[in-house]
Design an enzyme around this catalytic site. Structure first.
Site, PDB file in Angstrom:
ATOM      1  N   ASN A  70       0.527   5.990  -0.609  1.00  0.00           N
ATOM      2  CA  ASN A  70      -0.237   6.357  -2.065  1.00  0.00           C
ATOM      3  C   ASN A  70      -1.802   5.694  -2.400  1.00  0.00           C
ATOM      4  O   ASN A  70      -1.459   4.585  -1.896  1.00  0.00           O
ATOM      5  CB  ASN A  70       0.747   6.549  -2.800  1.00  0.00           C
ATOM      6  CG  ASN A  70       0.396   5.723  -4.126  1.00  0.00           C
ATOM      7  OD1 ASN A  70      -0.736   5.025  -4.799  1.00  0.00           O
ATOM      8  ND2 ASN A  70       1.592   4.414  -3.371  1.00  0.00           N
ATOM      9  N   SER A 132       0.288  -5.776 -10.044  1.00  0.00           N
ATOM     10  CA  SER A 132       0.705  -5.426  -8.814  1.00  0.00           C
ATOM     11  C   SER A 132       0.138  -4.175  -7.553  1.00  0.00           C
ATOM     12  O   SER A 132       0.843  -4.302  -7.348  1.00  0.00           O
ATOM     13  CB  SER A 132       2.023  -5.737  -8.244  1.00  0.00           C
ATOM     14  OG  SER A 132       2.705  -4.952  -8.870  1.00  0.00           O
ATOM     15  N   CYS A 133      -0.493  -3.235  -9.221  1.00  0.00           N
ATOM     16  CA  CYS A 133      -1.780  -2.491  -8.669  1.00  0.00           C
ATOM     17  C   CYS A 133      -2.373  -2.900  -7.192  1.00  0.00           C
ATOM     18  O   CYS A 133      -2.956  -3.213  -7.127  1.00  0.00           O
ATOM     19  CB  CYS A 133      -2.605  -1.830  -9.505  1.00  0.00           C
ATOM     20  SG  CYS A 133      -2.218  -0.410  -9.159  1.00  0.00           S
TER      21      CYS A 133
END
Length: 314
Positions: A70, A132-133
């Site tokens: 994703n 943490s994206c």
């Protein structure tokens, strides 16, 4: 002998340790209601930014044989949308266990402003700060910058007094486990959530000789079975390094009761499901709960506390 999945977490009692991972089946109030009405023990909102975000161009999420790739780019309805939902739900169900609320600002200042809004609200649940994206173009993951992580938490805990956990990326080096754990142990964190997806993987459609997601030339976060060994390692590394009062939520590669048992054995207190929830829908919680109970009963366990964190070494 009946196994109980009852889970105590931060002074809350949940029927079981299962919940969604933020980002999956939690974008709208309808999806959140479905989670709340499902067999999940708890649920978490979509990571919120100050304003609504469209996220990255589609296709941006693809199921692949052993998991998912994703590059969502944090699409969400904005913090006011989710805060309104959780506050209404608190009033309607005052005796329900705490809701988890996720925020993920595009900058340190935005994160601080989001948390100030939660601190000043009547929200009495648990907040998760996503450091943490991996899928926001041009924005590095804060949690890979150890000095910036420490600086961020120093600023947060000047004013934030409600229960706060942080979502971490995967780490791959023992020195990094040691460094980040030392930093986290300095702060009154409630928990860490390990792991977010493994950033910047690539999946290829051989027929089309093409990548499968549009953003970032096909690079995206990997989830599902691919990441379970890494997730287990991170859960174990933090369980053995953090203060006992800092709990660990295990996320990554959970699609069966066996996977759940492994995460718990490594020391996880709660378990988040992402890729498989996206594939199966909320009915996964009933299935996986039964599978975990069956394993526990076959082993003679009546509660999760009897084996949590008790992984044997050779």
């Amino acid at each position: 002998m009946t196994a109980s999945l009852t889970t105590k977490f931060l002074n809350n009692t949940y029927e079981n340790p299962f919940m969604n991972a933020s980002g999956v089946h939690c974008m709208t109030t309808e999806e959140l209601d479905e989670l709340a009405d499902s067999k999940a023990g708890a649920f978490i909102t979509k990571s919120a930014t100050t304003l609504e975000r469209e996220g990255n161009p589609k296709p941006r999420y693809i199921s692949v044989p052993l998991g998912s790739i994703n590059s969502m780019g944090l699409p969400n309805e904005g913090i006011d949308y989710y805060l309104s939902y959780v506050l209404n739900r608190q009033k309607k169900y005052p005796d329900a266990p705490a809701i988890f609320f996720s925020v993920a600002g595009m900058s340190i200042d935005e994160n601080l402003n989001l948390l100030k809004k939660i601190q000043d609200s009547e929200f009495n649940g648990i907040t998760e700060l996503n450091l943490s994206c991996p899928n926001v173009p041009g924005k590095p993951q804060v949690a890979y910058d150890f000095e910036l992580t420490k600086e961020t938490l120093e600023k947060v805990f000047v004013f934030f007094k409600k229960p706060l956990g942080i979502k971490l990326p995967p780490y791959f080096d023992f020195a990094h486990f040691d460094i980040i754990a030392k930093i986290l142990n300095e702060f009154p964190l409630a928990y860490v959530n390990s792991i977010n997806s493994i950033g910047n993987g690539l999946f290829i459609d051989v027929e089309k000789e093409s990548v499968v997601v549009k953003p970032k030339n096909g690079f995206g976060g990997i989830g599902g079975e691919y990441v379970k060994p890494t997730a287990l390692a991170n859960v174990r590394a933090f369980y053995t390094r953090l203060r006992p009062d800092i709990k660990v939520i295990g996320t990554g590669g959970i699609k069966s009761g066996k996977d759940a048992f492994e995460h718990l054995l490594c020391g996880a207190s709660m378990l988040q499901i992402g890729t498989e929830l996206q594939k199966e829908g909320v009915k996964i919680f009933e299935r996986i709960e039964k599978e975990l109970k069956d394993i526990m009963e076959a082993k003679g366990y009546t509660s999760i506390d009897q084996f949590r964190g008790k992984l044997n070494s050779l």
